[in-house]
Design a protein around this motif. Structure first.
Motif, PDB file in Angstrom:
ATOM      1  N   VAL A  44       0.837  -1.202   0.000  1.00 58.87           N
ATOM      2  CA  VAL A  44       0.000   0.000   0.000  1.00 58.87           C
ATOM      3  C   VAL A  44       0.873   1.253   0.000  1.00 58.87           C
ATOM      4  CG1 VAL A  44      -1.664   1.341   1.323  1.00 58.87           C
ATOM      5  CG2 VAL A  44      -1.985  -1.124   1.066  1.00 58.87           C
ATOM      6  N   GLN A  51      -7.007  -2.035  -1.227  1.00 63.24           N
ATOM      7  CA  GLN A  51      -7.796  -1.584  -0.090  1.00 63.24           C
ATOM      8  C   GLN A  51      -8.028  -2.755   0.845  1.00 63.24           C
ATOM      9  OE1 GLN A  51     -11.454   0.272  -1.258  1.00 63.24           O
ATOM     10  NE2 GLN A  51     -10.514   2.275  -1.585  1.00 63.24           N
ATOM     11  N   GLU A  53      -8.254  -3.977   5.389  1.00 60.85           N
ATOM     12  CA  GLU A  53      -7.761  -3.760   6.737  1.00 60.85           C
ATOM     13  C   GLU A  53      -7.696  -5.083   7.463  1.00 60.85           C
ATOM     14  OE1 GLU A  53     -10.985  -2.199   9.574  1.00 60.85           O
ATOM     15  OE2 GLU A  53     -11.447  -1.219   7.666  1.00 60.85           O
ATOM     16  N   TYR A  58      -8.203  -8.079   2.048  1.00 57.81           N
ATOM     17  CA  TYR A  58      -7.581  -7.145   1.116  1.00 57.81           C
ATOM     18  C   TYR A  58      -8.008  -7.468  -0.311  1.00 57.81           C
ATOM     19  CZ  TYR A  58      -4.515  -6.290   5.107  1.00 57.81           C
ATOM     20  OH  TYR A  58      -4.032  -5.991   6.351  1.00 57.81           O
ATOM     21  N   THR A  61      -8.002  -2.597  -5.989  1.00 52.60           N
ATOM     22  CA  THR A  61      -9.076  -1.685  -6.393  1.00 52.60           C
ATOM     23  C   THR A  61      -8.956  -1.250  -7.845  1.00 52.60           C
ATOM     24  OG1 THR A  61      -7.776   0.202  -5.611  1.00 52.60           O
ATOM     25  CG2 THR A  61      -9.310  -0.816  -4.053  1.00 52.60           C
TER      26      THR A  61
END
Length: 224
Positions: A44, A51, A53, A58, A61
């Motif tokens: 990232v 994207q 968490e 994950y 995108t």
């Protein structure tokens, strides 16, 4: 598995655009879940379009493959080779210049390119390792144009070597590292090979025709 190889493998997994739990990624790559968290933070921070968490998962995108470039593949290959040579020089000023040049190349490439930002590769792949594949790139490039089969001896991420007959379809630039998207006749499936991990290559006299399910558009469709 070296960390740079694991990061590359993670990107390959995330190319499908699906949501992947950290635990599933950890099991697949045989590492701890904490290692996956650290690797994802690295990707990232490097600009990879991901994207997610911890605890949820994950996903990419944006598509991670190669689109049209302002430079031809041969021009980019020549530039890449030059940066690799400079990057191995003893002169620290020239090494810094090579990194600066890489950042400027990133800035002029189209924003929607499908390869990960070259800054990622530039940061984690040693020049010497990436340069190992340069000898094979003219033959691969020629085979793509002529639709000619290749026999390669390939060293996988587990360090095991295998011999395969492939139909090369496309080369992709990842920043220091190049890959070849192919139809592998041994596995009867699409495979993406790191060019620097090809230990030996022979151009075969056999040509291949466009067959349904084995073409580059077929491969790209699997990424949608």
């Amino acid at each position: 598995m070296p960390r740079s190889d694991r990061l590359f493998d993670l990107i390959q997994i995330l190319r499908d655009g699906r949501l992947h739990r950290a635990q599933d990624l950890a099991d697949r790559l045989e590492v701890s879940i904490r290692t996956i968290y650290r690797d994802m933070d690295t990707l990232v921070a490097s600009g990879i379009p991901i994207q997610g968490e911890r605890g949820l998962g994950y996903m990419a995108t944006a598509a991670i493959t190669l689109p049209p470039l302002n430079l031809t593949m041969t021009e980019l290959e020549a530039l890449h080779l030059g940066m690799a040579v400079v990057g191995e020089a003893a002169d620290e000023e020239l090494q810094a210049a090579a990194r600066s040049l890489s950042a400027k190349i990133d800035a002029v490439l189209p924003e929607d390119r499908q390869a990960p930002p070259t800054g990622f590769g530039f940061a984690v792949y040693p020049f010497a390792d990436a340069a190992k594949g340069f000898d094979h790139m003219p033959a691969i490039r020629g085979a793509i144009r002529a639709r000619q089969k290749l026999r390669i001896t390939y060293r996988g991420l587990d360090e095991a070597e295998s011999t395969r007959v492939i139909r090369p379809l496309q080369m992709e630039y990842w920043g220091r590292v190049w890959t070849a998207t192919c139809w592998c006749e041994l596995r009867e499936a699409f495979r993406v090979f790191r060019v620097d991990r090809i230990k030996a290559l022979t151009v075969l006299p056999a040509l291949f025709l466009e067959e349904e399910g084995k073409t580059l558009p077929d491969y790209l469709a699997t990424l949608e």
